[in-house]
Design an enzyme around this catalytic site. Structure first.
Site, short mmCIF file in Angstrom:
data_model
loop_
_atom_site.label_atom_id
_atom_site.label_comp_id
_atom_site.label_asym_id
_atom_site.label_seq_id
_atom_site.Cartn_x
_atom_site.Cartn_y
_atom_site.Cartn_z
N ARG A 123 0.90 -1.17 0.00
CA ARG A 123 0.00 0.00 0.00
C ARG A 123 0.92 1.19 0.00
O ARG A 123 1.66 1.42 0.95
CB ARG A 123 -0.91 -0.03 1.23
CG ARG A 123 -1.77 1.22 1.43
CD ARG A 123 -2.81 1.38 0.33
NE ARG A 123 -3.70 2.50 0.63
CZ ARG A 123 -3.49 3.75 0.18
NH1 ARG A 123 -2.44 4.05 -0.57
NH2 ARG A 123 -4.35 4.70 0.49
N HIS A 126 1.80 7.15 1.72
CA HIS A 126 0.68 8.09 1.66
C HIS A 126 0.39 8.63 3.04
O HIS A 126 0.97 8.20 4.04
CB HIS A 126 -0.56 7.39 1.10
CG HIS A 126 -1.12 6.35 2.02
ND1 HIS A 126 -0.53 5.11 2.19
CD2 HIS A 126 -2.19 6.36 2.88
CE1 HIS A 126 -1.22 4.40 3.08
NE2 HIS A 126 -2.22 5.13 3.51
N HIS A 128 -3.21 10.67 5.33
CA HIS A 128 -4.64 10.94 5.31
C HIS A 128 -4.96 12.23 6.07
O HIS A 128 -4.21 12.64 6.95
CB HIS A 128 -5.44 9.83 6.00
CG HIS A 128 -5.14 8.46 5.50
ND1 HIS A 128 -5.74 7.93 4.40
CD2 HIS A 128 -4.29 7.51 5.96
CE1 HIS A 128 -5.29 6.70 4.21
NE2 HIS A 128 -4.40 6.42 5.13
N GLU A 132 -5.62 7.03 11.22
CA GLU A 132 -5.85 5.65 10.78
C GLU A 132 -5.52 4.68 11.92
O GLU A 132 -4.42 4.70 12.45
CB GLU A 132 -4.99 5.33 9.55
CG GLU A 132 -4.97 3.85 9.18
CD GLU A 132 -4.14 3.57 7.92
OE1 GLU A 132 -4.04 4.46 7.05
OE2 GLU A 132 -3.58 2.46 7.83
N HIS A 171 2.84 7.12 5.90
CA HIS A 171 3.04 5.72 6.26
C HIS A 171 2.90 4.81 5.05
O HIS A 171 2.48 5.25 3.97
CB HIS A 171 2.04 5.31 7.35
CG HIS A 171 0.61 5.56 6.99
ND1 HIS A 171 0.00 6.78 7.21
CD2 HIS A 171 -0.33 4.77 6.40
CE1 HIS A 171 -1.25 6.71 6.79
NE2 HIS A 171 -1.49 5.52 6.28
N GLU A 194 -10.66 5.48 1.70
CA GLU A 194 -9.34 4.93 1.37
C GLU A 194 -9.01 5.15 -0.11
O GLU A 194 -7.87 5.00 -0.53
CB GLU A 194 -9.31 3.43 1.72
CG GLU A 194 -8.02 2.70 1.44
CD GLU A 194 -6.84 3.13 2.31
OE1 GLU A 194 -7.01 3.98 3.19
OE2 GLU A 194 -5.74 2.59 2.10
#
Ligand code: MN
Ligand code: MN
Length: 415
Positions: A123, A126, A128, A132, A171, A194
């Site tokens: 993943r 990135h 947010h 999270e 992360h 997401e």
């Protein structure tokens, strides 16, 4: 002793007449308070059949919706949702599906994502706008995160482990071993998605090359091979040993608190013959300042006692087994719903609820609260820590019988 009331007499009548035939005018009996007169017991049986279009497979999953308990009454926003009917976004390296407030109106406090990363699946780096919180359900995963003081953290997590990344902390996640991993993510905002996150590839691709050159102190053509579309989830190579990755980022110093936590190995806060409750909130898992979580195991035939939470909504992820939840609110409103693995439940702050294992195997679910500190009040605890004469006058129950109610917050009953 409180004099016998009309309610006592009705209660005795109902207890003595177990095989009550459903007819009209059964209102206000024990187990069926009926104000207003709702439920099958009040209905002409001819009107109870359901001849219309239906999907029997789907319908069979919801016995409490098809035939609600006689105590259910009034209207309540739907508090059932599921990952089982959420579409998967599949990419090379893994997949994800989500249930946000856009799909589940009651879920104002948090949104949920179920993600799988195959062996080496990444993943991408990135961050947010929301915090999270993650819970591992399968396999192993390597997490990386950086705090604002330049302190990096790399750790491997396994089933039962948590992570927490404050809003804005960058992360990544990567599946390890021969089977990668699967996990739950909760964001502390109901509308957080997401599928709309700040990705390193998007930013680099949408910054002028001369700005990249100036920023990183290298020629612009260093960036001539960057991906022009984001990666989001992509197939990567199995990373090297954990200690080598940790050593590679150690120069900035260690963050004061770990970003991961072994919830599955935390001693239970409640343990009875009916199951266990394990808690992680900011009192223990210190970085998790906006999310408290409890993993709850309920044995067959047992029940999570009647209780409520004064400081936060409860969002549930049902991990295994099956059960039903009854929720009570002012009005009166009472509604019962059935849940299985992969389903999501929601209880608004201060609404009373119970969860009963209706299966033959252990029921396990996660309860998530958007709060730094977990709080709960039990109905039994309230009634046993209020003067007995006062409670007796409310419920027409002998104080000697009230004294038999659990008074030690068992959490799971029978205690
Ligand atoms: Mn993330
Ligand atoms: Mn609860």
């Amino acid at each position: 002793m409180v004099p016998f009331s009309r309610r006592d007499i009705l209660a005795l009548g109902a207890a003595g007449g177990a095989a009550v035939v459903a007819t009209a005018a059964q209102a206000a009996s024990f187990g069926n308070p009926d104000s207003p007169a709702q439920g099958a017991i009040n209905a002409n049986p001819a009107g109870l059949s359901d001849p219309g279009p239906k999907n029997p497979a789907l319908e069979s999953q919801f016995p409490s919706f098809q035939t609600p308990p006689a105590t259910d009454v009034g209207d309540m926003p739907l508090f059932w949702a599921s990952f089982n009917n959420a579409p998967k976004r599949i990419q090379n390296g893994g997949w994800a599906r989500q249930v946000t407030q856009a799909d589940f109106a009651i879920s104002e406090a948090v949104s949920g994502v179920n993600m799988r990363l195959g062996p080496g699946g990444i993943r991408e780096l990135h961050w947010h706008l929301a915090a999270e919180w993650g819970y591992m359900t399968n396999g192993r995963c390597r997490v990386t995160v950086l705090d604002p003081k330049g302190r990096a953290y790399v750790q491997d997590v396994k089933e039962g482990d948590l992570w927490y990344f404050p809003a804005g902390y960058p992360h990544s996640l990567q599946g390890l071993g021969s089977d990668g991993c699967e996990f739950l993510i909760v964001f502390d905002q109901g509308m957080a998605s997401e599928y709309n996150t700040t990705l390193v590839t998007d930013w680099i691709a949408h910054t002028p090359p001369e700005i990249l050159a100036l920023n990183f102190g290298v020629p612009a053509d260093v960036f001539k091979s960057i991906p022009l579309r984001d990666l989001w989830i992509f197939q990567g190579k199995e990373p090297g040993p954990l200690d080598a990755d940790q050593a590679a980022v150690a120069a900035g110093g260690a963050p004061p608190n770990p970003f991961t936590w072994q919830l599955g190995e935390t001693p239970p806060i409640k343990e009875t013959r009916s199951g266990t409750l394990r808690l992680a909130d900011s009192m223990s898992f210190r970085v998790s300042t906006t999310i408290a979580s409890v993993v709850e195991t309920v044995k067959p035939g047992a029940m999570r006692e009647l209780h409520w939470h004064p400081n936060a909504d409860e969002w549930q992820y049902w991990i295994k087994g099956e059960g039903r939840m009854g929720v009570f609110d002012a009005g009166p409103r009472a509604q019962t719903a059935d849940f299985k693995a992969g389903d999501i439940g929601y209880v608004k702050k201060n609404q009373g609820h119970y969860i009963q294992n209706t299966g033959t195997t252990d029921l396990q679910f996660l309860a998530i609260f958007k709060t730094p500190e977990y709080q709960e009040i039990g109905l039994s605890d309230w009634l046993t820590h209020t003067p007995a004469a006062l409670v007796a006058q409310h419920l027409n129950i002998d104080p000697a019988v009230l004294a038999k109610f659990p008074s030690n917050q068992p959490g799971l009953v029978p205690a």
